[in-house]
Structures are given as structure tokens and as C-alpha cells.
Write a protein that holds these residues in place. Sequence first.
Motif, PDB file in Angstrom:
ATOM      1  N   LEU A   1      15.292  -7.788 -14.782  1.00 54.76           N
ATOM      2  CA  LEU A   1      14.605  -7.139 -15.904  1.00 54.76           C
ATOM      3  C   LEU A   1      13.082  -7.143 -15.711  1.00 54.76           C
ATOM      4  O   LEU A   1      12.381  -6.320 -16.313  1.00 54.76           O
ATOM      5  N   LEU A   2      12.591  -8.055 -14.888  1.00 53.59           N
ATOM      6  CA  LEU A   2      11.143  -8.185 -14.679  1.00 53.59           C
ATOM      7  C   LEU A   2      10.638  -7.377 -13.495  1.00 53.59           C
ATOM      8  O   LEU A   2       9.492  -6.914 -13.499  1.00 53.59           O
ATOM      9  N   PHE A   3      11.499  -7.221 -12.465  1.00 57.54           N
ATOM     10  CA  PHE A   3      11.028  -6.641 -11.207  1.00 57.54           C
ATOM     11  C   PHE A   3      11.858  -5.426 -10.796  1.00 57.54           C
ATOM     12  O   PHE A   3      13.075  -5.364 -11.025  1.00 57.54           O
ATOM     13  N   ASN A   4      11.201  -4.464 -10.154  1.00 56.71           N
ATOM     14  CA  ASN A   4      11.920  -3.424  -9.430  1.00 56.71           C
ATOM     15  C   ASN A   4      11.501  -3.485  -7.965  1.00 56.71           C
ATOM     16  O   ASN A   4      10.600  -4.240  -7.597  1.00 56.71           O
ATOM     17  N   ILE A   5      12.143  -2.697  -7.132  1.00 55.03           N
ATOM     18  CA  ILE A   5      11.817  -2.721  -5.703  1.00 55.03           C
ATOM     19  C   ILE A   5      11.509  -1.322  -5.178  1.00 55.03           C
ATOM     20  O   ILE A   5      11.085  -1.162  -4.029  1.00 55.03           O
ATOM     21  N   LYS A   6      11.690  -0.310  -6.017  1.00 55.21           N
ATOM     22  CA  LYS A   6      11.405   1.087  -5.652  1.00 55.21           C
ATOM     23  C   LYS A   6      10.523   1.698  -6.732  1.00 55.21           C
ATOM     24  O   LYS A   6      10.771   1.503  -7.923  1.00 55.21           O
ATOM     25  N   SER A   7       9.486   2.431  -6.333  1.00 61.45           N
ATOM     26  CA  SER A   7       8.512   2.960  -7.284  1.00 61.45           C
ATOM     27  C   SER A   7       8.546   4.475  -7.357  1.00 61.45           C
ATOM     28  O   SER A   7       8.870   5.152  -6.379  1.00 61.45           O
ATOM     29  N   GLU A   8       8.194   4.990  -8.528  1.00 61.72           N
ATOM     30  CA  GLU A   8       8.139   6.441  -8.743  1.00 61.72           C
ATOM     31  C   GLU A   8       6.715   6.936  -8.978  1.00 61.72           C
ATOM     32  O   GLU A   8       6.460   8.130  -8.914  1.00 61.72           O
ATOM     33  N   PHE A   9       5.784   6.026  -9.222  1.00 57.18           N
ATOM     34  CA  PHE A   9       4.423   6.418  -9.578  1.00 57.18           C
ATOM     35  C   PHE A   9       3.429   5.818  -8.585  1.00 57.18           C
ATOM     36  O   PHE A   9       3.544   4.647  -8.212  1.00 57.18           O
ATOM     37  N   PHE A  10       2.450   6.641  -8.191  1.00 51.62           N
ATOM     38  CA  PHE A  10       1.472   6.214  -7.194  1.00 51.62           C
ATOM     39  C   PHE A  10       0.076   6.697  -7.560  1.00 51.62           C
ATOM     40  O   PHE A  10      -0.091   7.731  -8.207  1.00 51.62           O
ATOM     41  N   ARG A  11      -0.899   5.916  -7.132  1.00 47.33           N
ATOM     42  CA  ARG A  11      -2.310   6.264  -7.302  1.00 47.33           C
ATOM     43  C   ARG A  11      -2.833   6.683  -5.931  1.00 47.33           C
ATOM     44  O   ARG A  11      -2.766   5.919  -4.969  1.00 47.33           O
ATOM     45  N   ILE A  12      -3.356   7.898  -5.841  1.00 51.38           N
ATOM     46  CA  ILE A  12      -3.848   8.431  -4.567  1.00 51.38           C
ATOM     47  C   ILE A  12      -5.365   8.586  -4.628  1.00 51.38           C
ATOM     48  O   ILE A  12      -5.901   9.139  -5.596  1.00 51.38           O
ATOM     49  N   LEU A  13      -6.043   8.090  -3.595  1.00 55.65           N
ATOM     50  CA  LEU A  13      -7.489   8.220  -3.482  1.00 55.65           C
ATOM     51  C   LEU A  13      -7.819   9.055  -2.254  1.00 55.65           C
ATOM     52  O   LEU A  13      -7.258   8.823  -1.170  1.00 55.65           O
ATOM     53  N   THR A  14      -8.707  10.050  -2.422  1.00 52.50           N
ATOM     54  CA  THR A  14      -9.179  10.828  -1.280  1.00 52.50           C
ATOM     55  C   THR A  14     -10.700  10.886  -1.308  1.00 52.50           C
ATOM     56  O   THR A  14     -11.316  10.883  -2.370  1.00 52.50           O
ATOM     57  N   GLU A  15     -11.294  10.956  -0.116  1.00 48.71           N
ATOM     58  CA  GLU A  15     -12.749  11.063   0.005  1.00 48.71           C
ATOM     59  C   GLU A  15     -13.068  11.989   1.162  1.00 48.71           C
ATOM     60  O   GLU A  15     -12.538  11.829   2.255  1.00 48.71           O
ATOM     61  N   THR A  16     -13.932  12.990   0.920  1.00 50.83           N
ATOM     62  CA  THR A  16     -14.284  13.945   1.965  1.00 50.83           C
ATOM     63  C   THR A  16     -15.783  13.929   2.220  1.00 50.83           C
ATOM     64  O   THR A  16     -16.580  13.645   1.316  1.00 50.83           O
ATOM     65  N   SER A  17     -16.161  14.251   3.459  1.00 52.34           N
ATOM     66  CA  SER A  17     -17.576  14.393   3.819  1.00 52.34           C
ATOM     67  C   SER A  17     -17.681  15.389   4.962  1.00 52.34           C
ATOM     68  O   SER A  17     -16.707  15.644   5.675  1.00 52.34           O
ATOM     69  N   PHE A  18     -18.886  15.969   5.123  1.00 55.08           N
ATOM     70  CA  PHE A  18     -19.144  16.923   6.190  1.00 55.08           C
ATOM     71  C   PHE A  18     -20.271  16.418   7.072  1.00 55.08           C
ATOM     72  O   PHE A  18     -21.227  15.800   6.594  1.00 55.08           O
ATOM     73  N   SER A  19     -20.161  16.713   8.360  1.00 58.14           N
ATOM     74  CA  SER A  19     -21.141  16.210   9.324  1.00 58.14           C
ATOM     75  C   SER A  19     -22.537  16.716   9.029  1.00 58.14           C
ATOM     76  O   SER A  19     -23.527  16.019   9.254  1.00 58.14           O
TER      77      SER A  19
END
Length: 279
Positions: free
Chosen positions: A236-254
Amino acid sequence: MKNKKASILIFVMWVLIILSLFSIAVSRNSASNIKLARQESIGIKSLYLAKAGIAKAMIDLNKDKNNYDSLNEDWNKEKEFKLGGGSVLYASYDESARFNLNSSTLTKIHLIRLGLDDDASQRLADYKAKKGGKGFEFLEELFLTEGMTADMYSKIKDYVTIYRGADPRININTSCEFVLRIALEDDLMIARIIEFRLGEDNKIGTADDGVFTEDNFSRVFEDLGAAPEAILNYRLLFNIKSEFFRILTETSFSEDKNNIKRIVAVVDRSGKIYWWKEE
């Protein structure tokens, strides 16, 4: 006659000076506009590259077909790709590694373990109860509870989520020790869980990590010394498979390292977006 010629010469010189100044002003204005247009163009390209990073992360998540999520899997690795002169860094993090403030079983005790004082914990629990099924709709809503300070918020914001419905479970494979202690007040068992997860090399995120799966969940806890009734509670406290994720992206140009675009998004495996922030 000489005076007339001199006057004409002076007039012509003034005209030339004025035209020169005008030309310089126009040139500078054009250069400024060109620079502004270039920066705007890089900004637009950065934004779309950052969005491409989100899409790439989603592809990696959809390739993950096993029945568990752990920190030694491919989706959890920071990655980079280059396109059109730009560079994109992207990474995914398990949202189930955070404690859910919209949990159906949230209590004042959980909030005290999170680090809030007794009064703040009670007020936050009361506020959430008053919201009913809606729960917290955005994380900054915590500031609507009396007594919540910027210091309190900064201490807990990286350990909590509100985007997983009312599911009270955290992922036992990805949650840090601090979050495990919010869900489970058993120092000995938490120490055994962490030791199992680290594997023989005593490092998290490596090939020999111990991983809880649907097949071994009960057996591993038996090996860790848990009683049968405790194992039922752990389900009841733990799961082992997830459905939700936090995605971080960062872009730069030369050509403009200072023009960096960042996006943080919370998504589910189907691609539905629950939160989106551009910086």
C-alpha cells in the motif's frame, strides 16, 4: 563673390556632416535591428529544440517496456543531441520518487516528517481536506496556507508532487532516503532497502543495483526480515512502476551561449502534459 563661394562651401560641408551623421545613425540602428533579429531567431530555434528534447525523452520512456522503473535504466540517463547548430541536453526523473501531497492517505504526520512544524502541518492538512477531491491544483498553492514561508517552500518543493492524482504510493526503486522516511517510519527497514538497492558496488544507478519488481517484491522483503503482515502494508505504501515523469531540457547555440532556453514538464507515459514551464 568670394564670400558667396565660401558660404556655399560651408553649406555643402554642413550638409555632408549631417548626411554622415544620419548615415552613422542609420547604420547603428540597422546593426542593432540585425542583432535583435538574430537573437529572436535563436530564441525561437532554442524553444523548438527544447520541445524536441521533451519529445525525445518521451520516446525513451515509451521504449521502457518492463514491469518496473529504477535508477539504472536508460530513461534515467542525461542525454544530449545536436541539431541545426544547437545543443540539447535532456533528462527524465520519476515523479513517483516524490511524496504526493494529494495522497488519499495524507496526514499531519507525513507533513511533519517532510520537515514542516506542527502548526504548519496541521494548517496544510486542513487546507487540503477542505479542497476535497480537487486537492492542490498547483504547487505554489501551498502559499495559500497560513504560515507557509518561502524558506519552508524551498525546503520541500523538490521532494513533493501534486500531479499523480490521489495515489499515495512512492516508487521504492527511485525514491531517495528522505522520501522513503516520509512514507515509512522504520529506520532499520529503510536502511535495508537502501542497502539492497545499492548492490555490491555500493553505488546507485549501476548495473548491479537491487531492483524491486512485481515478481520479487514479497520475496525481497522476506529476505530483508519483513513479516507477512508488514509486506501487505508495504504494498500500500510502495509501487515499482511509474506513470508520471518530470522532464528537463536545456538548449544553447554556439553563436550565442548566453541565449539558453529551458523547459520543465510533468507528463504521463501517454504524453499528456500536467505542468509546463519555460525559462
